[in-house]
Design an enzyme around this catalytic site. Sequence first.
Site, PDB file in Angstrom:
ATOM      1  N   LYS A 161       0.781  -1.167  -0.176  1.00 41.77           N
ATOM      2  CA  LYS A 161       0.067   0.031  -0.118  1.00 41.77           C
ATOM      3  C   LYS A 161       0.932   1.197  -0.102  1.00 41.77           C
ATOM      4  CE  LYS A 161      -3.662  -2.292   2.439  1.00 41.77           C
ATOM      5  NZ  LYS A 161      -4.938  -2.403   1.494  1.00 41.77           N
ATOM      6  N   CYS A 202     -14.134  -4.822   3.190  1.00 41.07           N
ATOM      7  CA  CYS A 202     -13.751  -5.569   4.306  1.00 41.07           C
ATOM      8  C   CYS A 202     -14.020  -4.914   5.782  1.00 41.07           C
ATOM      9  CB  CYS A 202     -12.107  -6.034   4.165  1.00 41.07           C
ATOM     10  SG  CYS A 202     -11.838  -6.860   2.949  1.00 41.07           S
TER      11      CYS A 202
END
Length: 406
Positions: free
Chosen positions: A225, A365
């Site tokens: 990320k 999520c």
Amino acid sequence: MFDLEKVREDFPILARKVYDRPLVYLDNAATTQKPRQVVEAMVDEYYNVNANVHRGVHYLSQQATDLHEASRERVRAFIHARSTSEIVFTRGTTEAINLLAYSFGEALVHEGDEIVVSTMEHHSNIVPWQMLCQRKGARLKVIPMREDGALDLEAYASLLTARTRLVSCTQVSNVLGEVNPVEEIVRIAHEHGVPVLVDAAQSVPHIEVDVQQMDCDFLAFSGHKVYGPTGVGVLYGKETWLDRLPPYQGGGEMIQTVTFEKTTFNGLPYKFEAGTPDYVATHALACALDYVTALGIENIHEHERQLTQYALEQMRQVEGLHIFGTPQAAVISFQVQRGGHIIHHLDMGTLLDRLGIAVRTGHHCAEPLMHRLGIEGTVRASFALYNTRKEVDALVAGIRRVAQMF
Ligand code: PMP
């Protein structure tokens, strides 16, 4: 701040087309694209250095070990940890949290104890704690969220009891772009003698993270990320804590001596690093952190802040568009209403994709957060250092075009 066009040239994927249209990649909270500097470092290491680390006396092994350990130092400096003993390499944020939930949980959590998480956690920061609570007969408690998307800190303070063993909270929400006041969260927990894990998966790519200033006890983030490769992440832990905790997995690297009767364990951080580490990925992660540092994390933050502000202004002008929470980081979750109906996030995402615009749709999520918001899912646009105003314009034009179809 930095030359955006030049920076974009470092990311070859940004020049590709999808459905014969220029790619507009706005799914950076899921994963970021990789600059040449990172990919080339990996290719170079596989072609010219590759050897297993720590065990070899030969030249290549020592060189690979040096690169791997230099990466640990690079990570230490990036998050301002005191010592490399506090930097444990993992496969990512998820594994870092599972490591801690297992190790901390085995040693220090007992029946009737409590673990505190927040309403806006990613499943990775809920499920490992839930599994621990089930194993140990402990209880999971949840910091509530206010209507504006901020955590309710008063309620949080009142959740902490003599049975609270750990607080685990995200610094930046991957859904709302909310930036939580982690220093305050840590301070309140410490007043009760409770340690805190900060999930920094969504903060490390965007803001300066200083574990000493935050005074958090543990922190986790993922390489992929922050422009690094997949398969590598970090668990930071204060040495005094990590010293007290038992190993997570058994195997090579994490041992000092082994007999069939008994094993003694290696020192920090190796005690928590069983098996061959992804040493190519750790080196590439260091290259990614170098890349970010060369541009300046403050510059990246400012660029993304301006871009997010611009996106919010443009998006608010779209009729029927609702933004969830109060985005302060480079993440915007939204829904669009037309003719009294909400356009399903999957329809919006699929049609935007046909225009070359990559966004994420669904629960991200974070199903408990969706329940709190009373929705099934959102469309999420998330920005990185290489995104442009032109891309925001393309997104907004795309949203309008899709909305007209309904
Ligand atoms: N926490 C947060 C806040 C996240 O956004 C993510 C990834 N979406 C994770 C944890 C899990 O990261 P990974 O899949 O890299 O382990």
